[in-house]
Scaffold this active site. Structure first.
Site, short mmCIF file in Angstrom:
data_model
loop_
_atom_site.label_atom_id
_atom_site.label_comp_id
_atom_site.label_asym_id
_atom_site.label_seq_id
_atom_site.Cartn_x
_atom_site.Cartn_y
_atom_site.Cartn_z
N LYS A 86 15.55 55.32 64.59
CA LYS A 86 16.74 55.68 63.81
C LYS A 86 17.24 57.05 64.26
CE LYS A 86 16.54 54.72 59.40
NZ LYS A 86 15.97 54.61 58.03
O1 LIG Z 1 20.33 56.02 49.16
P1 LIG Z 1 18.93 55.77 49.59
O2 LIG Z 1 18.27 54.70 48.79
O3 LIG Z 1 18.12 57.01 49.73
O4 LIG Z 1 19.03 55.12 51.02
C1 LIG Z 1 19.31 55.74 52.23
C2 LIG Z 1 19.02 54.73 53.30
O5 LIG Z 1 19.11 55.13 54.57
C3 LIG Z 1 18.10 54.63 55.40
O6 LIG Z 1 17.41 55.75 55.87
C4 LIG Z 1 18.76 53.82 56.49
O7 LIG Z 1 17.91 52.93 57.13
C5 LIG Z 1 17.20 53.79 54.58
O8 LIG Z 1 15.86 53.98 54.90
C6 LIG Z 1 17.65 54.14 53.18
O9 LIG Z 1 17.87 52.97 52.47
#
Ligand SMILES: O=P(O)(O)OC[C@H]1O[C@](O)(CO)[C@@H](O)[C@@H]1O
Length: 226
Positions: A86
């Site tokens: 990522k």
């Molecule tokens: O708003 P949240 O639940 O923290 O989510 C941010 C999102 O971004 C991510 O980092 C993208 O994959 C996820 O791991 C996560 O769901």
């Protein structure tokens, strides 16, 4: 469509894999920090738990391209082939995505709040694009609308990339994108459990069991009479 667990707690991952058709796990620095263990050790344990074939997404933590590239290489060496790195969808991030893609490293572009970020990440070679559905909603914009726009951009430009929608808080957000057929969704344990958390379902299943038990002899089960 792939379904991923957005969490780093080992017991929860194990439980969800036992209950749902899961394709892998996503993490981010916040999720790993909550796990309360050295992040490297925790990622290795998650890989051991899910096996080599499931997808594991883990994030670089750097703002400069060279550092992102270096961390990405190390993470893939540590966690194996089915690992997606990522990378933030920022200027430095797009350059890192290009370089890593040329090396054959699979990228999930993260931190996406706008369709144009997604466009640039797809052009830089990312395999997955992660719009933050609920966080966009919380800003007063339309998280699902942004995600639909991204899907239109992917189709119109014939990009290879797919959407990995992230940041969900309820089943309705999930339903919209399941209907739309995006590439992948990543959900935390609570949202997963909410997908089938309906008292009517529990009641119907319990009633079937009780009705059937009423015609069995004392101590007999359905398996005994099959
Ligand atoms: O708003 P949240 O639940 O923290 O989510 C941010 C999102 O971004 C991510 O980092 C993208 O994959 C996820 O791991 C996560 O769901």
């Amino acid at each position: 469509m792939k379904l991923l667990i957005d969490y780093a707690d080992l017991d929860s991952i194990k439980e969800l894999i036992a209950l749902f058709p899961i394709d892998g796990v996503t993490t981010n620095p916040t999720i790993l920090a909550k796990a309360g263990e050295n992040p490297k050790d925790r990622l290795v344990k998650i890989r051991e738990l899910i096996g080599p074939d499931m997808d594991l997404h883990c994030q670089v933590v750097a703002s400069k391209k060279e550092e992102m590239v270096d961390q990405a290489r190390k993470l893939v060496a540590l966690l194996g082939e089915n690992t997606y790195i990522k990378v933030p969808s920022s200027g430095e991030g797009f350059k890192a995505m290009e370089e890593l893609t040329k090396e054959g490293i699979k990228i999930t572009a993260t931190g996406i709040y706008t369709p144009l970020q997604a466009f640039l990440a797809a052009k830089a070679g990312a395999k997955y694009l992660a719009p933050y559905v609920n966080r966009i909603d919380n800003l007063g914009y339309d998280g699902l609308g942004v995600t639909r726009k991204i899907q239109n951009i992917l189709e119109a430009n014939d990009f290879d990339a797919q959407i990995l929608a992230a940041s969900f808080k309820n089943s309705n957000q999930v339903l919209d994108l399941v209907e739309r057929g995006v590439g992948a969704l990543t959900l935390g344990p609570d949202v997963f459990k909410g997908l089938v958390n309906d008292k009517n379902v529990d009641f119907a299943i319990k009633t079937f069991e009780e009705d059937f038990e009423s015609i069995l002899e004392e101590g007999q089960t359905f398996s005994d009479i099959l």
